[in-house]
Design a protein around this motif. Sequence first.
Motif, PDB file in Angstrom:
ATOM      1  N   TYR A  93       0.848  -1.194   0.000  1.00  0.00           N
ATOM      2  CA  TYR A  93       0.000   0.000   0.000  1.00  0.00           C
ATOM      3  C   TYR A  93       0.877   1.236   0.000  1.00  0.00           C
ATOM      4  O   TYR A  93       1.896   1.275   0.701  1.00  0.00           O
ATOM      5  CB  TYR A  93      -0.946  -0.013   1.212  1.00  0.00           C
TER       6      TYR A  93
ATOM      7  N   ASP B 284       0.623   8.748   0.720  1.00  0.00           N
ATOM      8  CA  ASP B 284       0.069   9.721  -0.231  1.00  0.00           C
ATOM      9  C   ASP B 284       0.958  10.961  -0.346  1.00  0.00           C
ATOM     10  O   ASP B 284       0.474  12.051  -0.626  1.00  0.00           O
ATOM     11  CB  ASP B 284      -1.392  10.065   0.121  1.00  0.00           C
TER      12      ASP B 284
ATOM     13  N   ARG C 243      -5.683   0.499  -8.132  1.00  0.00           N
ATOM     14  CA  ARG C 243      -6.607   0.838  -7.044  1.00  0.00           C
ATOM     15  C   ARG C 243      -7.233  -0.438  -6.485  1.00  0.00           C
ATOM     16  O   ARG C 243      -7.640  -1.314  -7.252  1.00  0.00           O
ATOM     17  CB  ARG C 243      -7.738   1.722  -7.578  1.00  0.00           C
TER      18      ARG C 243
ATOM     19  N   HIS D 191      -7.783   2.557  -2.569  1.00  0.00           N
ATOM     20  CA  HIS D 191      -6.423   2.843  -2.122  1.00  0.00           C
ATOM     21  C   HIS D 191      -5.446   2.342  -3.179  1.00  0.00           C
ATOM     22  O   HIS D 191      -5.684   1.321  -3.818  1.00  0.00           O
ATOM     23  CB  HIS D 191      -6.128   2.132  -0.790  1.00  0.00           C
TER      24      HIS D 191
END
Length: 180
Positions: A6, A9, A109, A114
């Motif tokens: 993951y 950002d 995604r 995410h």
Amino acid sequence: MVRAWYMDDSSDDQRLEHQLTPPKSVSLEELAKNTGVIYYKLDPKKYDEEGKLSRIKEERGYNYMDVIQVSPEKMHNYEERIKVFFEEHLHTDEEIRFITEGSGYFDVRDQEDHWIRIEVTPGDLIILPAGIYHRFTLDTKNYIKAMRLFTGEPVWTPHNRPADNMEARKNYILQQSKGF
Ligand code: KMT
Ligand code: NI
């Protein structure tokens, strides 16, 4: 073993890893279940003798193949192409890449929107399903060489997000709701 995780950002250089702290990795099983991405590991040098690539091509009906090299030296309109690759987009068909040299990142995604970053290196064959939102970047080594596979006449057109009303997107969401 392909690595996936993951992303944070941060707006730092897209070529960096963008790991969370602490890192949150994603297994191949999770990747398949949460995104529909399919992954095969081949021998990057002996895939011909190995026969695995021809088997995949046959099973999945891929009858078109070409080679793409992405690097400042080898690619025409490099800066422009790099920007296009990294715009979030989808395609009406699968995006199939078999990496033979170099490395890079495909970002996809998940169901909660995410970003998952997938590192690809020689021997990785990755299939992004039609309709999945994704993007691509080189890493800091700035070089990748890959085979592009396709069924029939290739269509590489990216449809930038939002493309939620496209048939390919609706089908993807439907497949996802059924657990692929
Ligand atoms: C694409 O469509 O994003 C690419 O072809 C990227 C280079 S191949 C790893
Ligand atoms: Ni794409």
